[in-house]
Structures are given as C-alpha cells and as structure tokens.
Design a protein around this motif. Sequence first.
Motif, PDB file in Angstrom:
ATOM      1  N   GLU A   1       0.807  -1.221   0.000  1.00  0.00           N
ATOM      2  CA  GLU A   1       0.000   0.000   0.000  1.00  0.00           C
ATOM      3  C   GLU A   1       0.842   1.275   0.000  1.00  0.00           C
ATOM      4  O   GLU A   1       0.506   2.254  -0.656  1.00  0.00           O
ATOM      5  CB  GLU A   1      -0.931   0.012   1.225  1.00  0.00           C
ATOM      6  N   LEU A   2       1.944   1.274   0.762  1.00  0.00           N
ATOM      7  CA  LEU A   2       2.771   2.469   0.872  1.00  0.00           C
ATOM      8  C   LEU A   2       3.848   2.432  -0.207  1.00  0.00           C
ATOM      9  O   LEU A   2       4.947   1.932  -0.003  1.00  0.00           O
ATOM     10  CB  LEU A   2       3.408   2.564   2.255  1.00  0.00           C
ATOM     11  N   LEU A   3       3.513   2.966  -1.373  1.00  0.00           N
ATOM     12  CA  LEU A   3       4.429   2.908  -2.501  1.00  0.00           C
ATOM     13  C   LEU A   3       5.550   3.938  -2.357  1.00  0.00           C
ATOM     14  O   LEU A   3       5.320   5.049  -1.868  1.00  0.00           O
ATOM     15  CB  LEU A   3       3.679   3.184  -3.799  1.00  0.00           C
ATOM     16  N   PRO A   4       6.752   3.589  -2.766  1.00  0.00           N
ATOM     17  CA  PRO A   4       7.820   4.587  -2.803  1.00  0.00           C
ATOM     18  C   PRO A   4       7.540   5.592  -3.911  1.00  0.00           C
ATOM     19  O   PRO A   4       6.721   5.347  -4.800  1.00  0.00           O
ATOM     20  CB  PRO A   4       9.071   3.748  -3.112  1.00  0.00           C
ATOM     21  N   ALA A   5       8.222   6.718  -3.866  1.00  0.00           N
ATOM     22  CA  ALA A   5       8.104   7.695  -4.958  1.00  0.00           C
ATOM     23  C   ALA A   5       8.677   7.073  -6.225  1.00  0.00           C
ATOM     24  O   ALA A   5       9.701   6.393  -6.183  1.00  0.00           O
ATOM     25  CB  ALA A   5       8.853   8.970  -4.594  1.00  0.00           C
ATOM     26  N   MET A   6       8.019   7.286  -7.348  1.00  0.00           N
ATOM     27  CA  MET A   6       8.452   6.682  -8.606  1.00  0.00           C
ATOM     28  C   MET A   6       8.789   7.750  -9.635  1.00  0.00           C
ATOM     29  O   MET A   6       8.074   8.745  -9.763  1.00  0.00           O
ATOM     30  CB  MET A   6       7.352   5.759  -9.147  1.00  0.00           C
ATOM     31  N   THR A   7       9.862   7.518 -10.366  1.00  0.00           N
ATOM     32  CA  THR A   7      10.258   8.448 -11.415  1.00  0.00           C
ATOM     33  C   THR A   7      10.997   7.699 -12.511  1.00  0.00           C
ATOM     34  O   THR A   7      11.290   6.505 -12.386  1.00  0.00           O
ATOM     35  CB  THR A   7      11.139   9.588 -10.852  1.00  0.00           C
ATOM     36  N   THR A   8      11.291   8.390 -13.603  1.00  0.00           N
ATOM     37  CA  THR A   8      12.060   7.853 -14.716  1.00  0.00           C
ATOM     38  C   THR A   8      12.666   9.045 -15.439  1.00  0.00           C
ATOM     39  O   THR A   8      12.204  10.185 -15.269  1.00  0.00           O
ATOM     40  CB  THR A   8      11.181   7.030 -15.676  1.00  0.00           C
ATOM     41  N   ASN A   9      13.711   8.809 -16.239  1.00  0.00           N
ATOM     42  CA  ASN A   9      14.323   9.920 -16.979  1.00  0.00           C
ATOM     43  C   ASN A   9      14.121   9.818 -18.490  1.00  0.00           C
ATOM     44  O   ASN A   9      14.620  10.637 -19.247  1.00  0.00           O
ATOM     45  CB  ASN A   9      15.818  10.033 -16.670  1.00  0.00           C
ATOM     46  N   LYS A  10      13.362   8.833 -18.949  1.00  0.00           N
ATOM     47  CA  LYS A  10      13.238   8.625 -20.396  1.00  0.00           C
ATOM     48  C   LYS A  10      12.377   9.684 -21.073  1.00  0.00           C
ATOM     49  O   LYS A  10      12.510   9.918 -22.276  1.00  0.00           O
ATOM     50  CB  LYS A  10      12.729   7.209 -20.681  1.00  0.00           C
ATOM     51  N   TRP A  11      11.499  10.343 -20.311  1.00  0.00           N
ATOM     52  CA  TRP A  11      10.719  11.440 -20.877  1.00  0.00           C
ATOM     53  C   TRP A  11      11.626  12.620 -21.239  1.00  0.00           C
ATOM     54  O   TRP A  11      11.277  13.455 -22.064  1.00  0.00           O
ATOM     55  CB  TRP A  11       9.657  11.923 -19.886  1.00  0.00           C
ATOM     56  N   LYS A  12      12.811  12.655 -20.645  1.00  0.00           N
ATOM     57  CA  LYS A  12      13.726  13.780 -20.796  1.00  0.00           C
ATOM     58  C   LYS A  12      14.853  13.508 -21.787  1.00  0.00           C
ATOM     59  O   LYS A  12      15.164  14.335 -22.642  1.00  0.00           O
ATOM     60  CB  LYS A  12      14.329  14.153 -19.435  1.00  0.00           C
ATOM     61  N   LEU A  13      15.499  12.329 -21.710  1.00  0.00           N
ATOM     62  CA  LEU A  13      16.676  12.056 -22.533  1.00  0.00           C
ATOM     63  C   LEU A  13      16.525  10.848 -23.449  1.00  0.00           C
ATOM     64  O   LEU A  13      17.460  10.463 -24.141  1.00  0.00           O
ATOM     65  CB  LEU A  13      17.926  11.902 -21.675  1.00  0.00           C
ATOM     66  N   GLY A  14      15.317  10.268 -23.478  1.00  0.00           N
ATOM     67  CA  GLY A  14      15.071   9.134 -24.357  1.00  0.00           C
ATOM     68  C   GLY A  14      15.544   7.820 -23.775  1.00  0.00           C
ATOM     69  O   GLY A  14      16.178   7.766 -22.716  1.00  0.00           O
ATOM     70  N   HIS A  15      15.234   6.748 -24.482  1.00  0.00           N
ATOM     71  CA  HIS A  15      15.631   5.405 -24.066  1.00  0.00           C
ATOM     72  C   HIS A  15      16.946   5.072 -24.775  1.00  0.00           C
ATOM     73  O   HIS A  15      16.982   4.899 -25.995  1.00  0.00           O
ATOM     74  CB  HIS A  15      14.545   4.405 -24.447  1.00  0.00           C
ATOM     75  N   THR A  16      17.998   4.963 -24.011  1.00  0.00           N
ATOM     76  CA  THR A  16      19.335   4.758 -24.565  1.00  0.00           C
ATOM     77  C   THR A  16      19.751   3.284 -24.554  1.00  0.00           C
ATOM     78  O   THR A  16      20.940   2.961 -24.458  1.00  0.00           O
ATOM     79  CB  THR A  16      20.369   5.589 -23.788  1.00  0.00           C
TER      80      THR A  16
END
Length: 386
Positions: free
Chosen positions: A312-327
């Motif tokens: 239930e208590l999810l950690p904060a989630m993020t990613t950087n692919k919206w910014k620099l693409g999938h490398t």
Amino acid sequence: MKIPISITSVASVSALGSKPDEVWKNYLSPKHFLRKHDFNGNKSFAAFLPDFLKEELEGLRDEDPNYKNIDNSVLYAIQASRQAIKMAGWENGENIGINIGSSRGATALFEKYHQGFLNQGKAETLASPATTLGNISSWVAQDLQSTGPEISHSVTCSTGLHGVLNGVAWLTTGMADKFLAGGSEASLTPFTMAQVKAMKINAREDLDYPCQALNLQKGQNSMVLGEGAAIVCMEAGEKNNALALINGIGYATEKLEHPVSISANGTAFQKSMKMALGTMAASEVDAVVMHAPGTIKGDLSEFNAIKAVFGELLPAMTTNKWKLGHTYGASGVLSLELAIMMLQYQKFIPVPFISEVREPIELRNIMVNAVGFGGNAVSVLIGLPK
C-alpha cells in the motif's frame, strides 16, 4: 551484500551533456531534449547529443590515428570512462576491471561497412575488428592503459546494470579491487528507427512531452530513442569518497510468450526487486527510478510489480526517459546516475506531467530498475554512505 560496495564516481555522456553540474542542472529543469529528426524521410522523435558535445567528442579522434576508425559507441564510452576515473581519483595504468556493454554495439559503423559490401561486393579490411562488441571495453582499457580484465556484453536494454552486477561479483570475490562498469549506445540510425517504428512502440504525437513514460493513462505507445554512455567506478568496501553504497542487487528472467513480451504483473521485476531488497524492509526504500520506456504494457507491468512488492505504501516513482530518451544498453546506468544525484542533493526529480506521485521527505535508499528484450530484469538498491 557480503561486503559493502562503494560507488566512488559516476560519469555520463547524453542529451543532458557530460559535466555533472550541467547534467544536474538539466534534471532540475522541466524541459526535455526530444526532438523530431529526419531519418531518410522518416521523421521520428529522438534525443541526440548536443552539437557542442559532438564536436568535443570528435576531437578525441585526433588524439590517436586508431580512434578515427572506432564507432561512436566506443567514443562515448571512452569519454565517460575518462571522466569517471578522474573523479574517482584513479590513475591510468592501474589494474582495473572493466565491463562496459551495449545492446546494439557499433551500429552506425556496421551499417556503413555492410552498405559498402552491398555496393562493392567486398568488405573493407577493418570491417570485422571495428564492429565487434568487444571493441567497447577493449578500447577503453587501451585508452586507460588498464591491465585488468576487459569484458563487453549485450543483455539488451538491461546491459548497463548487468555490468554493475558483474562488477559486484568481481569485487565481492576479491578478484578485483576496482571495477569500471556501464553501458554505451549510439544507435540513432535510419534502420534502427525503422525497426522501432515497425514494432509500433515509438512516439507519434506532437505533445509537450512526446515520451509519456510513467503515464499509465496514455492511449498509445510513446517510446523515444536516445544515445549516450554512463559509467560508474566501484570499489570493494566503504570508501571515504563514496557517493553511494550498493546495498543490494537482484536479477531475474521470465518466460516469454513472444520475443518482445512482458508479463502483465512484471514477474521478473518482482523477483529482481525482492532479491535486491534482501532483508531490508520494503518501507525503507524511498524511491524507485523505473525503467518505464514509455510503452503502454512496459510501464504498467513495472508499476504492477512495484505495487506487488511494496504494498500500500508505494515509494516515490520516477524515470528519466521522458527527458533524454531510451538509450538501450546505457539506460540502466543513466538511471543509476539520476539516483546517485538525487541522494547527493537530497532532491527528488519527478516526472513533470505526473501529478499524483508522492515525493519523499528524505532520500536514503533508492531502487533502480532495468529490463530488456529476452525477459531479463535487473534491480540495484543504493543508499547513502554511513
């Protein structure tokens, strides 16, 4: 973990630049680096290196006549590796283990030589040695005058984090005291873009943010390719100059229904994250830097896996692919770089078009995920030095 593993530096080359201060400044900004480019008449979003950085890297070719015939994937790795060992305080000529991989390898050079073969009916002399995957680590070793083992490999999009796993194994067993690990990718060619388009996973909408990574409500796939390299310096034990400690590693492979499938519940991710957690309580993980490529199934599968592991208590989630693409093969270590910087600066970098993410008050432990074609997943758990 049997012994602490210190990350004593991280360096990268990407659309965000190459200097750490520059990279962090670009992470703090909500702008992205994805632009439409013409690939032989096929217009597609992509994230190339900035022009000033391309010119700087081309200057490396003038240092050694042999560098004129290397692929950009090798050039990017050399540049990032030089920065990494300088920041870690290592010296050229040391016995350093090296494991730098790539999903695609010498893409542009291979295509150039193959086209020459089709046109002329014969191959150029350097076609074979210049396009082997082993070029990356071997040329980095030559550049650094390292005397240790040199390994190149491909585990598709989780290649870079697999390099980190290998580094941990070498350091833990005492087979090396210092290890350089990461991934490099320079595959923004018309043929590669056509392959992505054929799978219908590419971004096609002219949105403010073309790659809708982590948007679980999106109606179509939105993956955008980028290029770059990312390298970490790792040492056995807890070092005074450690940026972060590797507190856990995990890996898993799931059964595929077809070559690019992924299970709806992220079975491989669940296993890799649980392995990385070990005895640590899930509640101690403050954030997850997700693989989240911007595809509908890929993003949702990983999100479901995180829910299954963390409850239930999810950690904060993020990613950087919206910014620099999938490398591709470099993506996992670029995600690791973001995680390390967030720990350093105690600042969570959110995805700007996702409003419902809970931002952590403090960052102590961060999970980093990667997965690739073949059903393989990797998770690396890092934390602040004690």
